[in-house]
Structures are given as structure tokens and as C-alpha cells.
Design a protein around this motif. Structure first.
Motif, mmCIF file in Angstrom:
data_model
loop_
_atom_site.group_PDB
_atom_site.id
_atom_site.type_symbol
_atom_site.label_atom_id
_atom_site.label_comp_id
_atom_site.label_asym_id
_atom_site.label_seq_id
_atom_site.Cartn_x
_atom_site.Cartn_y
_atom_site.Cartn_z
ATOM 1 N N THR A 102 1.836 -4.419 3.404
ATOM 2 C CA THR A 102 1.928 -3.815 2.075
ATOM 3 C C THR A 102 0.558 -3.553 1.455
ATOM 4 O O THR A 102 0.336 -2.506 0.861
ATOM 5 C CB THR A 102 2.731 -4.716 1.112
ATOM 6 N N HIS A 103 -0.382 -4.523 1.613
ATOM 7 C CA HIS A 103 -1.671 -4.422 0.918
ATOM 8 C C HIS A 103 -2.865 -4.226 1.840
ATOM 9 O O HIS A 103 -3.980 -4.038 1.361
ATOM 10 C CB HIS A 103 -1.897 -5.663 0.055
ATOM 11 N N MET A 134 -1.280 0.308 9.605
ATOM 12 C CA MET A 134 -2.116 -0.141 8.486
ATOM 13 C C MET A 134 -3.475 -0.611 8.980
ATOM 14 O O MET A 134 -4.514 -0.220 8.437
ATOM 15 C CB MET A 134 -1.397 -1.287 7.767
ATOM 16 N N ALA A 136 -6.129 1.975 9.897
ATOM 17 C CA ALA A 136 -6.922 2.544 8.808
ATOM 18 C C ALA A 136 -8.118 1.646 8.495
ATOM 19 O O ALA A 136 -9.183 2.116 8.131
ATOM 20 C CB ALA A 136 -6.063 2.716 7.562
ATOM 21 N N PRO A 147 3.028 5.942 5.873
ATOM 22 C CA PRO A 147 2.271 5.933 4.611
ATOM 23 C C PRO A 147 2.503 7.163 3.748
ATOM 24 O O PRO A 147 2.543 7.057 2.526
ATOM 25 C CB PRO A 147 0.805 5.843 5.058
ATOM 26 N N ARG A 184 5.727 6.661 2.076
ATOM 27 C CA ARG A 184 5.627 5.589 1.079
ATOM 28 C C ARG A 184 5.068 6.134 -0.232
ATOM 29 O O ARG A 184 5.456 5.703 -1.318
ATOM 30 C CB ARG A 184 4.720 4.468 1.605
ATOM 31 N N GLY A 197 -3.954 6.522 1.426
ATOM 32 C CA GLY A 197 -2.516 6.324 1.516
ATOM 33 C C GLY A 197 -2.165 4.957 2.070
ATOM 34 O O GLY A 197 -1.191 4.337 1.661
ATOM 35 N N ALA A 198 -2.996 4.474 2.990
ATOM 36 C CA ALA A 198 -2.763 3.144 3.552
ATOM 37 C C ALA A 198 -3.007 2.065 2.504
ATOM 38 O O ALA A 198 -2.346 1.030 2.487
ATOM 39 C CB ALA A 198 -3.660 2.921 4.763
ATOM 40 N N GLU A 199 -3.949 2.331 1.612
ATOM 41 C CA GLU A 199 -4.334 1.344 0.598
ATOM 42 C C GLU A 199 -3.631 1.575 -0.728
ATOM 43 O O GLU A 199 -4.103 1.098 -1.773
ATOM 44 C CB GLU A 199 -5.852 1.397 0.403
ATOM 45 N N LEU A 200 -2.503 2.270 -0.674
ATOM 46 C CA LEU A 200 -1.782 2.671 -1.880
ATOM 47 C C LEU A 200 -1.595 1.546 -2.890
ATOM 48 O O LEU A 200 -1.733 1.744 -4.096
ATOM 49 C CB LEU A 200 -0.414 3.221 -1.472
ATOM 50 N N ALA A 201 -1.318 0.332 -2.390
ATOM 51 C CA ALA A 201 -1.010 -0.792 -3.275
ATOM 52 C C ALA A 201 -2.215 -1.257 -4.087
ATOM 53 O O ALA A 201 -2.061 -1.920 -5.106
ATOM 54 C CB ALA A 201 -0.441 -1.958 -2.464
#
Lengths: 194, 194
Positions: free
Chosen positions: A22-23, A108, A111, A170, A173, B110-114
Motif C-alpha cells: 500500500t505505501h 511496487m 518502482a 497502480p 488504483r 502512481g506507485a507512491e500514491l498513498a
DNA sequence: GTCTATAGCGCGATAGAC
DNA sequence: GTCTATCGCGCTATAGAC
């Protein structure tokens, strides 16, 4: 080793994995894990001496479990299109179970490649190759049985589809959610002759 | 506003963008920018009061420039396949100019959206939609002129191809490099009837 | 506009008691 | 195995001199 070790260790891996999905790896900290697992952050070092080692263990476990599911699909008696649908379903399940906030662990981490140690990078590379290779087998089978149609070699097509799935998570998302993801994968299947 | 302001501001944006594309938003810090631009980290706050605002400005500039290039392709007299090749070339150039270490700014974020604020997330969403929409126009044109062939609606196909390109960059960065990226995009074109 | 200095926090990691 | 306590660092951000 007391009776709790295995469970605590597993609980830490579970928390670390979800936080990374998620993060990201940079958003996963010993502090954030200790908030989920009921344990002090210093105690986590007993199970995983460094953050790098923890990340490696998470990748190893994730790869083992994910590829195990994929192999289960490969040896099944499903048709090639059925296998492909189930393979795509693994990614959709990740998105769905994470309430649209979780993406593939290895997507994830891809990236965040520059922040990772060499062992972790090698594990990621292997995950990518193993997935593309298994997709290639499904595709080759589908072409032979005339149930899937595409141009070019199955290996490259496997890489293409794997990259698409890692990218679609992503993107979905941020915009479209599980529904948008399904729309894109449906379009993919349609263009493979389904 | 002295004569240096615009240049310093631009230099900060340049450094921030490159750091995000290689290391992610969490790997970009005022400290790391100050190492590239010859300025103290506190001075950056004069140009960009907060990191969130800096990231937003980087996204805004990147989107404007990237979509500007895309629009240049759209209004050209190239055939639809030619336009598609040039569009894909924009992504390949990013990978190539970054020595295989740089990915699309908005794919990375986009991967780091959170970790991002709401304004940044909205800007990302817009970038995704704008790209998919422009791809859809190329695809629709190609189908009408019978120079591109695919099933399903052009809009969804645009989303699919955009997601693939965003996913292929980090995957290729970990394994295959620019060459691997080219192999995948070649396979894509082949399956669109080229 | 850029500087020095510093506040205030979170981070990974270690030492040592229990 | 888990705890408390602490070290040293990097981070974002602010205050105030120049």
C-alpha cells in the motif's frame, strides 16, 4: 525458540507485506509494523536483524506463494483461456482484497528499485522472469490448441502481458478501481481472440 | 525577483523531477536537491514552501510538456501507426536518456500514491486520462483507415496500452533494459497488425 | 534570495535488563 | 523473546541575519 516465535515472525511478515503493497518500502517502517503487530519496534530486530533482510524475506515468501498459485493453474486441466483468466484473476484478487489500495508487491518494489539492496533486486528480477515464462507456456499452449491467437513469440508476449498487469494495478488504483482493471483485462482477452 | 530566480526555480524543478523519476518521491529530499543545485536546502523553501507543493509543480510541468509533445504528434500528418510509434518513442526516450534508470514521472508517483496529497493525486489521475484519451484518438483513426487492427472500443484499448507502457518501464529497468522495452513494444505493434 | 541555526520528529539500529 | 533507553542520522519546516 518459544511457541510464539513462528506466529510473531509471520505476523511481522504479514504487516510488512501489506505496508509495502500500500505505501511502498519507504513507507514501511519498524514503527509502522509495531502499530499493527502488538510488539515494540526494537523487538522486530530479533526476528529480522535489518530492514533489508526483512524486505528480502517478504519478497521470498510472496514469490513462493504467488508462483505456487500460478503453478497450480498450470497443472490444472483448464483450457489455455481458462488458465489465462485465472492468472489474471490473481492480480485482480490482490487489488480487490486490498480494497483497491493494494498492488502487486513486486510491482511496487520495482518502482523503488534504487532504494533496494542487490539481493532484493535479484529476487525481483527472478519474479518477473518466472511470471513471464509461465505466461509464455499458457500462451504457447493456447496457440497450439487454437484457443488463443496472437502474433510473435510467446516469450515476448508473456513479458508484454506481465508488464501490462503490473502497470494496470497502480493505474487502476489511481483511476478506475477494480472495475477499470477488469475493463482493461477484458480488452486484453478480447484481443487474444476471446 | 532578481535575474536568477527563474533559473534557480527551474534548476530545482529539474533536480526534483530527475530524483523522483529515479528514486521516487520518498527518495527526493530538499537535501538531495541541494546537492545537485548549488543552494542550501533551506533556500529551496523560498521557491517552494512545502514538499507537497514542489511535487505538484513538478507534475504540472511534466504533464504540460509531455502532453504538449503528444499533441504535436496528434496534429502531425503521420499515419496512425507512425503516430503510435512516435508516442511509444516518448517513453523509450525517457528510459534511454535516464541511462535505463529513469521511468515516467507519473508512473513512479502512481506507485507512491498513498504518500501524496490530494492535489497531486488529482493531477496524476488527469495525466492518466489525458494520455489514454489521446491514444484512443490514434487508435480510432488507425482503425478507420485500416492501418491498425484491434477488437473492442478504442478508449479501453488506450487505457490498456497506456497501462502497459507504465508497467513496462519499471519492469525493463529491473530486467531487459531499453532493449527489453523495445522487444515488448515491438510485440505490441505486431499485434496491432504492423 | 540566500544564508546559518535550530526546532521537532521519525527513522534504523544497538545495548543491556528482565 | 520482549522490553526500555538511547544513539546518530536525515527529514521538513521555520526564524531571523545579511
Amino acid at each position: 525458540m518459544t511457541s510464539m516465535q513462528r506466529d510473531t515472525r509471520t505476523a511481522i511478515l504479514d504487516a510488512a507485506q501489506e505496508l509495502i503493497q500500500t505505501h511502498g518500502a519507504n513507507g514501511m517502517s519498524y514503527q509502522s509494523i509495531s502499530r499493527v503487530v502488538k510488539i515494540r519496534k526494537a523487538s522486530i530486530h530479533y526476528h529480522f536483524p535489518s530492514k533489508d533482510k526483512l524486505i528480502e524475506e517478504v519478497i521470498r515468501r510472496y514469490s513462493r506463494e504467488f508462483l505456487g498459485l500460478v503453478d497450480g493453474i498450470l497443472v490444472s486441466s483448464d483450457s489455455a483461456p481458462g488458465k489465462l483468466r485465472r492468472y489474471i484473476g490473481l492480480f485482480e484478487t490482490t487489488l480487490r482484497n486490498g480494497a483497491g489500495r493494494r498492488v502487486c508487491l513486486c510491482g511496487m518494489l520495482g518502482a523503488e528499485l534504487a532504494s533496494l539492496g542487490n539481493p532484493a533486486v535479484s529476487l525481483l528480477r527472478r519474479f518477473y522472469r518466472d511470471n513471464a515464462k509461465r505466461l509464455a507456456r499458457i500462451l504457447e499452449d493456447g496457440r497450439k490448441t487454437r484457443t488463443l491467437s496472437f502474433d510473435g513469440d510467446p516469450e515476448t508476449m508473456g513479458e508484454l502481458i506481465f508488464s501490462f498487469l503490473e502497470g494496470a494495478m497502480p493505474v487502476a488504483r489511481a483511476d478506475g478501481g477494480v472495475k477499470g482493471f477488469g475493463r482493461m483485462t477484458g480488452q486484453l482477452l478480447r484481443n487474444l481472440g476471446l
